[in-house]
Enzyme design. Sequence first.
Site, PDB file in Angstrom:
ATOM      1  N   SER A  89       0.832  -1.222   0.161  1.00 13.84           N
ATOM      2  CA  SER A  89       0.032  -0.168   0.021  1.00 13.84           C
ATOM      3  C   SER A  89       0.891   1.054   0.125  1.00 13.84           C
ATOM      4  O   SER A  89       1.651   1.533   0.938  1.00 13.84           O
ATOM      5  CB  SER A  89      -0.756   0.032   1.113  1.00 13.84           C
ATOM      6  OG  SER A  89      -1.513   1.204   1.248  1.00 13.84           O
TER       7      SER A  89
ATOM      8  N   HIS B 145      -0.904  -1.367  -4.309  1.00 16.25           N
ATOM      9  CA  HIS B 145      -2.298  -0.870  -3.819  1.00 16.25           C
ATOM     10  C   HIS B 145      -2.252   0.678  -3.480  1.00 16.25           C
ATOM     11  O   HIS B 145      -1.572   0.928  -2.720  1.00 16.25           O
ATOM     12  CB  HIS B 145      -2.536  -1.685  -2.603  1.00 16.25           C
ATOM     13  CG  HIS B 145      -3.697  -1.416  -1.811  1.00 16.25           C
ATOM     14  ND1 HIS B 145      -4.903  -2.276  -1.784  1.00 16.25           N
ATOM     15  CD2 HIS B 145      -4.307  -0.428  -1.056  1.00 16.25           C
ATOM     16  CE1 HIS B 145      -5.906  -1.552  -0.932  1.00 16.25           C
ATOM     17  NE2 HIS B 145      -5.536  -0.619  -0.637  1.00 16.25           N
TER      18      HIS B 145
ATOM     19  N   ASP C  19      -4.304   4.058  -2.251  1.00 20.51           N
ATOM     20  CA  ASP C  19      -5.261   4.535  -1.612  1.00 20.51           C
ATOM     21  C   ASP C  19      -5.693   5.987  -1.920  1.00 20.51           C
ATOM     22  O   ASP C  19      -4.721   6.913  -1.964  1.00 20.51           O
ATOM     23  CB  ASP C  19      -5.018   4.562  -0.087  1.00 20.51           C
ATOM     24  CG  ASP C  19      -4.728   3.322   0.661  1.00 20.51           C
ATOM     25  OD1 ASP C  19      -5.795   2.353   0.316  1.00 20.51           O
ATOM     26  OD2 ASP C  19      -4.011   2.961   1.141  1.00 20.51           O
TER      27      ASP C  19
ATOM     28  N   MET D 121      -7.836   8.949  -1.133  1.00 25.18           N
ATOM     29  CA  MET D 121      -8.888   9.418  -0.161  1.00 25.18           C
ATOM     30  C   MET D 121      -9.269  10.990  -0.572  1.00 25.18           C
ATOM     31  O   MET D 121      -8.448  11.944  -0.789  1.00 25.18           O
ATOM     32  CB  MET D 121      -8.282   9.354   1.215  1.00 25.18           C
ATOM     33  CG  MET D 121      -7.698   8.367   1.482  1.00 25.18           C
ATOM     34  SD  MET D 121      -6.787   8.329   3.029  1.00 25.18           S
ATOM     35  CE  MET D 121      -6.254   6.332   3.274  1.00 25.18           C
TER      36      MET D 121
ATOM     37  N   HIS E 121      -7.919   2.017  -4.859  1.00 23.61           N
ATOM     38  CA  HIS E 121      -8.816   1.717  -3.843  1.00 23.61           C
ATOM     39  C   HIS E 121      -9.303   3.047  -3.265  1.00 23.61           C
ATOM     40  O   HIS E 121      -8.941   4.075  -2.847  1.00 23.61           O
ATOM     41  CB  HIS E 121      -7.987   1.088  -2.549  1.00 23.61           C
ATOM     42  CG  HIS E 121      -8.995   1.186  -1.437  1.00 23.61           C
ATOM     43  ND1 HIS E 121      -8.650   1.007  -0.143  1.00 23.61           N
ATOM     44  CD2 HIS E 121     -10.262   1.136  -1.346  1.00 23.61           C
ATOM     45  CE1 HIS E 121      -9.303   0.945   0.809  1.00 23.61           C
ATOM     46  NE2 HIS E 121     -10.541   0.999   0.046  1.00 23.61           N
TER      47      HIS E 121
ATOM     48  N   MET F  51     -11.598   5.517  -1.735  1.00 22.58           N
ATOM     49  CA  MET F  51     -12.404   5.738  -0.560  1.00 22.58           C
ATOM     50  C   MET F  51     -12.695   7.229  -0.702  1.00 22.58           C
ATOM     51  O   MET F  51     -12.142   8.330  -0.117  1.00 22.58           O
ATOM     52  CB  MET F  51     -11.205   5.895   0.609  1.00 22.58           C
ATOM     53  CG  MET F  51     -10.826   4.467   0.868  1.00 22.58           C
ATOM     54  SD  MET F  51      -9.449   4.118   2.052  1.00 22.58           S
ATOM     55  CE  MET F  51      -8.224   4.244   0.659  1.00 22.58           C
TER      56      MET F  51
ATOM     57  N   MET G 277     -12.082  -4.507   4.323  1.00 25.76           N
ATOM     58  CA  MET G 277     -11.295  -3.834   5.230  1.00 25.76           C
ATOM     59  C   MET G 277     -11.164  -4.166   6.500  1.00 25.76           C
ATOM     60  O   MET G 277     -12.167  -4.787   7.209  1.00 25.76           O
ATOM     61  CB  MET G 277     -11.950  -2.410   5.236  1.00 25.76           C
ATOM     62  CG  MET G 277     -11.989  -1.542   4.128  1.00 25.76           C
ATOM     63  SD  MET G 277     -10.358  -1.161   3.280  1.00 25.76           S
ATOM     64  CE  MET G 277      -9.227  -0.412   4.604  1.00 25.76           C
TER      65      MET G 277
ATOM     66  N   ASP H 133      -7.391  -5.738   3.704  1.00 30.36           N
ATOM     67  CA  ASP H 133      -6.461  -4.284   3.626  1.00 30.36           C
ATOM     68  C   ASP H 133      -6.723  -3.551   4.917  1.00 30.36           C
ATOM     69  O   ASP H 133      -7.623  -3.344   5.540  1.00 30.36           O
ATOM     70  CB  ASP H 133      -7.213  -3.453   2.757  1.00 30.36           C
ATOM     71  CG  ASP H 133      -6.329  -2.151   2.438  1.00 30.36           C
ATOM     72  OD1 ASP H 133      -5.299  -2.153   2.967  1.00 30.36           O
ATOM     73  OD2 ASP H 133      -7.044  -1.114   1.861  1.00 30.36           O
TER      74      ASP H 133
HETATM   75  C1  DX5 Z   1      -6.510   2.590   4.920  1.00 22.53           C
HETATM   76  C2  DX5 Z   1      -5.969   1.984   3.436  1.00 22.53           C
HETATM   77  C3  DX5 Z   1      -5.093   0.913   3.759  1.00 22.53           C
HETATM   78  C4  DX5 Z   1      -3.656   1.377   4.399  1.00 22.53           C
HETATM   79  C5  DX5 Z   1      -2.947   0.108   4.788  1.00 22.53           C
HETATM   80  O1  DX5 Z   1      -7.494   3.435   4.735  1.00 22.53           O
HETATM   81  O2  DX5 Z   1      -7.090   1.582   2.741  1.00 22.53           O
HETATM   82  O3  DX5 Z   1      -4.525   0.491   2.483  1.00 22.53           O
HETATM   83  O4  DX5 Z   1      -2.845   1.980   3.805  1.00 22.53           O
HETATM   84  O5  DX5 Z   1      -1.922   0.460   5.484  1.00 22.53           O
HETATM   85  P1  DX5 Z   1      -1.553  -0.285   6.758  1.00 22.53           P
HETATM   86  O6  DX5 Z   1      -1.127  -1.614   6.225  1.00 22.53           O
HETATM   87  O7  DX5 Z   1      -0.255   0.299   7.283  1.00 22.53           O
HETATM   88  O8  DX5 Z   1      -2.461  -0.581   7.626  1.00 22.53           O
HETATM   89 ZN    ZN Z   2      -6.413   0.502   0.934  1.00 26.18          ZN
END
Ligand code: DX5
Ligand code: ZN
Length: 214
Positions: free
Chosen positions: A7, A32, A34, A36, A65, A67, A140, A173
């Site tokens: 990630s 992966h 993220d 946001m 991903h 969000m 999640m 995740d």
């Molecule tokens: C959380 C993200 C995850 C996160 C995982 O909102 O979707 O992908 O980056 O990071 P770790 O492995 O540090 O929990």
């Molecule tokens: Zn994620």
Amino acid sequence: MNKVGPSVLAADFRNLASEVKKAKRAGADFLHIDIMDGNFVPNISIGPDIVTKINRACDLPIHAHLMISNPESFIEAFSSAGSDIISFHIEAVKYDIEKSKRIIRAIKRLGKRPAIAINPLTPLKRIISLLKYVDWVLVMSVNPGFGGQKFMESVLPKIKSLRKIYKKDIEIDGGINNKNAKFVVNAGANILAAGTYVFKAKNMSQAIRCLKYA
Ligand code: DX5
Ligand code: ZN
């Protein structure tokens, strides 16, 4: 063998290109990433332009991903940026199954793999009717928004129940590391996203290997 997607949120953003190249050399199967928006989750991360740059720096497949509150408005942008898998949250579309189907169709029309993501506290029944339209589910194991949180064991029964009825890809995740990986794999996950554990590892190849063979 499990698949592992580091990630990127936990990477050193000052050296993003070399970080993702390093992840590839260390045996990552995909990245992966993220996304946001400061609305669906209380944090802001990266947009399509950075995904484009990551895609140019490294030829691993990209899982975006999302969000974000309005995934339908950004499918095209993240597709053009080079995403191969695009996931969106059932919570972000307010559990609207028909809207979810439209988004899934839009992702497929762009030639990408759609995935549905589900938060730790959302019951599986919210996505059951979508399972026949997607070949990837993102479960999640932390509340989305931040890296480095603690893995929530309470999601293990959900993975088990999902695996009983779903034969395709199940990604987990949030808070994944060498200690809990075997539990999520035993429960039925076959794809592991991990940020902190991989990018902050002293030996990234070894960390990825641990997850692959968990
Ligand atoms: C959380 C993200 C995850 C996160 C995982 O909102 O979707 O992908 O980056 O990071 P770790 O492995 O540090 O929990
Ligand atoms: Zn994620």
